[in-house]
Scaffold this active site. Structure first.
Site, PDB file in Angstrom:
ATOM      1  N   LYS A  51       0.822  -1.210   0.000  1.00 10.45           N
ATOM      2  CA  LYS A  51       0.000   0.000   0.000  1.00 10.45           C
ATOM      3  C   LYS A  51       0.858   1.264   0.000  1.00 10.45           C
ATOM      4  CE  LYS A  51      -0.245  -0.069   4.899  1.00 10.45           C
ATOM      5  NZ  LYS A  51      -0.358   0.919   5.926  1.00 10.45           N
ATOM      6  N   THR A  52       1.980   1.199   0.708  1.00  5.20           N
ATOM      7  CA  THR A  52       2.838   2.379   0.744  1.00  5.20           C
ATOM      8  C   THR A  52       3.318   2.698  -0.671  1.00  5.20           C
ATOM      9  OG1 THR A  52       3.572   1.618   2.891  1.00  5.20           O
ATOM     10  CG2 THR A  52       4.795   3.412   1.913  1.00  5.20           C
ATOM     11  N   ASP A 230      -3.045   7.447   5.218  1.00  4.54           N
ATOM     12  CA  ASP A 230      -2.600   6.075   5.495  1.00  4.54           C
ATOM     13  C   ASP A 230      -3.169   5.611   6.839  1.00  4.54           C
ATOM     14  OD1 ASP A 230      -1.351   3.720   5.093  1.00  4.54           O
ATOM     15  OD2 ASP A 230       0.696   4.466   5.335  1.00  4.54           O
ATOM     16  N   GLU A 231      -3.230   4.320   7.061  1.00  3.57           N
ATOM     17  CA  GLU A 231      -3.702   3.742   8.330  1.00  3.57           C
ATOM     18  C   GLU A 231      -5.050   4.303   8.748  1.00  3.57           C
ATOM     19  OE1 GLU A 231      -2.004   1.320   9.359  1.00  3.57           O
ATOM     20  OE2 GLU A 231       0.151   1.671   9.213  1.00  3.57           O
ATOM     21  N   GLN A 261      -6.369  -4.686  10.772  1.00  3.94           N
ATOM     22  CA  GLN A 261      -5.230  -4.211  11.560  1.00  3.94           C
ATOM     23  C   GLN A 261      -5.618  -3.043  12.453  1.00  3.94           C
ATOM     24  OE1 GLN A 261      -1.260  -4.180   9.598  1.00  3.94           O
ATOM     25  NE2 GLN A 261      -2.393  -4.737   7.756  1.00  3.94           N
ATOM     26  N   ARG A 614       3.883  -9.515  10.291  1.00  7.43           N
ATOM     27  CA  ARG A 614       5.150  -8.779  10.157  1.00  7.43           C
ATOM     28  C   ARG A 614       6.259  -9.689   9.651  1.00  7.43           C
ATOM     29  NH1 ARG A 614       3.119  -4.782   9.248  1.00  7.43           N
ATOM     30  NH2 ARG A 614       1.260  -6.070   9.311  1.00  7.43           N
TER      31      ARG A 614
END
Length: 737
Positions: A51-52, A230-231, A261, A614
């Site tokens: 996504k980044t 973001d997030e 998340q 992760r």
DNA sequence: TATCACGGCGGTTCT
DNA sequence: CGCCGTGATA
């Protein structure tokens, strides 16, 4: 993510950026999300789905293909670190856009335009400690009229939640608790008197400002025509409202997030923001990124199985083309000590195979679990760093330094005055402080003026008056120096010399702690210089407001080859080849004991999911039958989350390859609560030879304390200097020799 | 006002 | 266990 980004950087190295070549590095779904621009869009991006990268390419595309001016683009992130990273990556492509957290952006707005709603430019930001202090004062003062049973910390929590949810004092949802509502109202008044805002206020007051002043709103809507967030799953109601105001009706809003998340519900994050995005933005298009580039298929399928146990979620299933990789391993040991040793064994095994320490991490539910691991890592000489914990800027000695600097530009900041008025001790105690404060109120003057006019304050002793005058002179002098001098950073060290702060630290504490604190303060001075070097025209206010928004994860230096230890919350957004998730026990993860509360359990499950996703190649899930909590043994079942993952057979460590060096065939799980052991400990005498499971053989030279706190001074074989060990923790066995 | 001893209690933590 | 806040005492 770093790998994929590497390709991009290679393509672009020293050449004009070509958006076509960037697009070629994306998969069809990612590409679609970048190219789409008719409406607002929500990208639901699974863990490790790039996504980044999508956000980055979108920025490049907007600038190069659509000729959007970079200054019209705004990227909002969750942490300062993420903001800085994005900024830097784009800078490496020669692109400069606005990035920042909601709070950083909103604070800038308040500083520029807050005077419209009564906030002066030199406002200070109160952190939770400051809030607690102010709420405590509030409760103390209100207590004469009402019985307030809530503790300041709980009241702060309550107030913060109200602010996150955009609930004002005296409103319908606030008066449900009339006591706390009063605290809330009075606390807000006190904040204004101090010319201070708390974190909730930063967003809340910006919203007020933007709602009240349409031209201002139009100004920011024009300034930021393209907004990327973001997030998004971790935003709260207030932040979503703020976003709505700055985005206006423009069609260039991109939010990215992953409901699976969402792990900050307990702090006011509203998962509905992302789940019902189209309620606010009915025309918004939804994109899903479900291809994972990070993890092996075994890790991914384990994580998928876990998260599918959540009922409140949007269905999605991540997939990957990555190789199968090694099995995810679940290991159950007897004690936390054993767990730590096992982790270290495995770390060493993988290190030998070529995985650098910087690509390994240990995650835990709470900081307290790091202690045992740290202890063992330290003894084995494996370098590590703990991320989070007590952030630099929250340490007492640093908070005091900041308080001194704060009062120089915001005299109204009573919380800071209270902090430093008697540090170093100058005989101005609580009573005298209150008298000075009362004087400022009755005379309607500033605190510095009150200090100067101490002869007019009734009831101060001669000594106190003298000290007040001295302090007033010192501070007034430096107030001017800091304000007038462009190179104000050169004054800081001298300022604290004059105060006598370093000697104060040295006298006040034990030698060891004093050294640490002095070092911290010196690091602070260095940070001031560093900041000024990077921001030559910045003022002291700028510096202080910047540091007030920084913390934990921001301090992380990923360059060094060290194993990272952190809480699961800190781990979000990061990735490592090798991941250990420790403390997978009922009562630890999930932490909640209330099995009825589905949504809390689900948040815990998401936390576990974040930790698992992760890992790139190696994932270990460890649990222990017994664990020390505040020096008491706690027995726990293995976490339900392990049994929710099929094909995951829990292994006992005895079946694993052991490094004999560290495993001795004795049960080193000898605890303080074991009576027999306590008796045994009392029999240990100087001169006896003992075996320590970590340090090996040694001779007792002396001892102090008794029972649980019994300590021995032991000279271990091969050591030159003796060490002190806590007997109940060391698992000593007596040797007949 | 300063210091010490005692009791209570403890999550996660971004901004 | 270790920190913090509180209350007693010099």
């Amino acid at each position: 993510m770093p790998l994929a980004w590497g390709i991009v950087q290679m393509t672009l190295h020293n050449e004009p950026v070509l958006w076509e070549s960037l697009l070629d590095t994306l998969n069809p779904q990612q590409k679609e999300a970048v190219l789409f621009k008719e409406n607002q869009l929500l990208i639901v991006a699974g863990a490790g789905s790039g996504k980044t990268r999508v956000l980055m390419v979108k920025v490049v595309y907007l600038i190069q293909k659509d000729n959007v001016q970079p200054e019209h683009i705004l990227a909002v992130t969750f942490t300062n670190k993420a903001a800085d990273e994005m900024k830097e990556r784009l800078l490496s492509l020669g692109i400069s856009i606005n990035t920042g957290t909601f709070h950083a952006l909103a604070l800038k707005i308040l500083r520029s335009h807050g005077h419209y709603i009564g906030l002066e430019k030199n406002l200070v930001v109160y952190d939770e400690q400051d809030q607690k202090q102010l709420v405590k004062n509030t409760i103390d003062e209100l207590s004469s009229n009402m019985a307030i049973t809530e503790k300041p910390a709980d009241a702060v929590e309550w107030i913060n939640r109200k602010k996150d949810d955009l609930i004002e004092p005296d409103s319908e949802q606030s008066v449900t608790n009339s006591n706390l509502n009063s605290v809330y109202k009075y606390y807000n008044e006190k904040l204004s008197q101090c010319n201070a805002v708390d974190f909730g206020d930063i967003i809340l007051k910006s919203i007020k400002l933007l709602k009240q002043y349409p031209d201002l709103r139009a100004y920011y809507q024009h300034k930021w025509q393209h907004i990327l967030v973001d997030e998004y799953q971790d935003t709260n109601t207030a932040q979503a409202e703020f976003l709505k105001l700055i985005a206006g009706s423009n069609k260039n809003l991109t939010v990215v997030g992953d409901p699976d998340q969402s792990i900050y519900g307990w702090r006011g994050a509203n998962i509905d923001n992302i789940l019902y995005f189209n309620k606010t933005y009915p025309e918004a298009r939804l994109f899903k990124l479900e291809r994972n580039y990070r993890s092996t298929s075994k890790i991914l399928s384990a994580a998928n199985s876990l998260i599918e146990n959540n009922l409140e979620r949007h269905k999605k299933r991540l997939w990957t083309d990555n190789q199968k990789g090694p099995n995810v391993k679940a290991l159950r040991v007897n004690t936390d000590r054993e767990e730590a040793h096992l982790v270290c064994d495995l770390i060493e095994q993988h290190y030998i195979k070529g995985i650098p320490y910087r690509d390994m991490a240990v995650f835990y539910r709470m900081h307290s679990l790091s202690r045992v691991i740290e202890d063992v890592l330290l003894r084995r000489g494996i370098s590590y760093c703990v991320i989070g914990g007590l952030p630099f800027y929250q340490r007492k000695e640093i908070k005091n330094v900041i308080a001194y600097l704060r009062i120089l530009f915001n005299e109204a900041d009573l919380i800071s005055w209270k902090r430093i008025i008697n540090i170093p001790a100058r005989g101005i105690g609580k009573k005298s402080f209150e008298k000075i404060v009362d004087f400022t109120i009755s005379q309607k003057i500033g605190f510095l003026d009150a200090l100067r006019e101490n002869k007019n304050i009734a009831g101060l002793s001669k000594k106190v008056r003298k000290e007040c005058s001295a302090l007033s002179d010192l501070l007034s002098g430096y107030k001017n120096k800091f304000a007038d001098n462009e190179n104000w950073e050169q004054e800081t060290e001298q300022f604290f010399d004059k105060i006598g702060y370093i000697p104060y630290l040295e006298y006040a504490e034990t030698a060891e702690k004093a050294g640490l604190r002095v070092n911290n303060v010196r690091s602070f001075f260095e940070a001031v210089y560093e900041y000024k070097k990077n921001n030559p025209i910045a003022s002291l206010e700028d510096f202080l407001q910047t540091v007030s928004l920084r913390s934990g994860i921001d301090e992380w230096d990923e360059q060094e080859d060290k194993i990272s230890l952190m809480t699961l919350h800190c781990a979000k957004g990061l990735e490592f080849n090798l991941v250990f998730l420790i403390g997978l026990e009922e009562g630890v993860l999930p932490y909640i004991r209330d099995t009825e509360d589905v949504s809390q359990i689900e948040e815990e499950r998401r936390l576990c999911y974040v930790g698992m996703t992760r890992a790139k190649e190696n994932l270990y899930l460890l649990s222990s039958k017994k664990r020390f909590s505040y020096a008491n043994p706690v027995y726990a079942e293995q976490s339900r989350f392990i049994s929710e993952i099929p094909d995951l057979k829990t292994q006992q460590p005895s079946k694993m390859k052991k490094q004999k060096k560290y495993y001795k065939p004795v049960n080193y799980d000898i605890t303080a609560s074991d009576e027999k052991f306590n008796q045994q400990i009392d029999e240990f005498l100087p001169g006896d030879y003992v075996y320590h499971y970590d340090l090996g053989k040694g001779q007792i030279l002396g001892g102090t304390g008794k029972g649980k706190s019994k300590k021995f001074v032991i000279l271990f074989d091969g050591d030159k200097t003796p060490q002190t060990v806590v007997a109940s923790y060391a698992g000593l066995t007596k040797l007949e020799q």
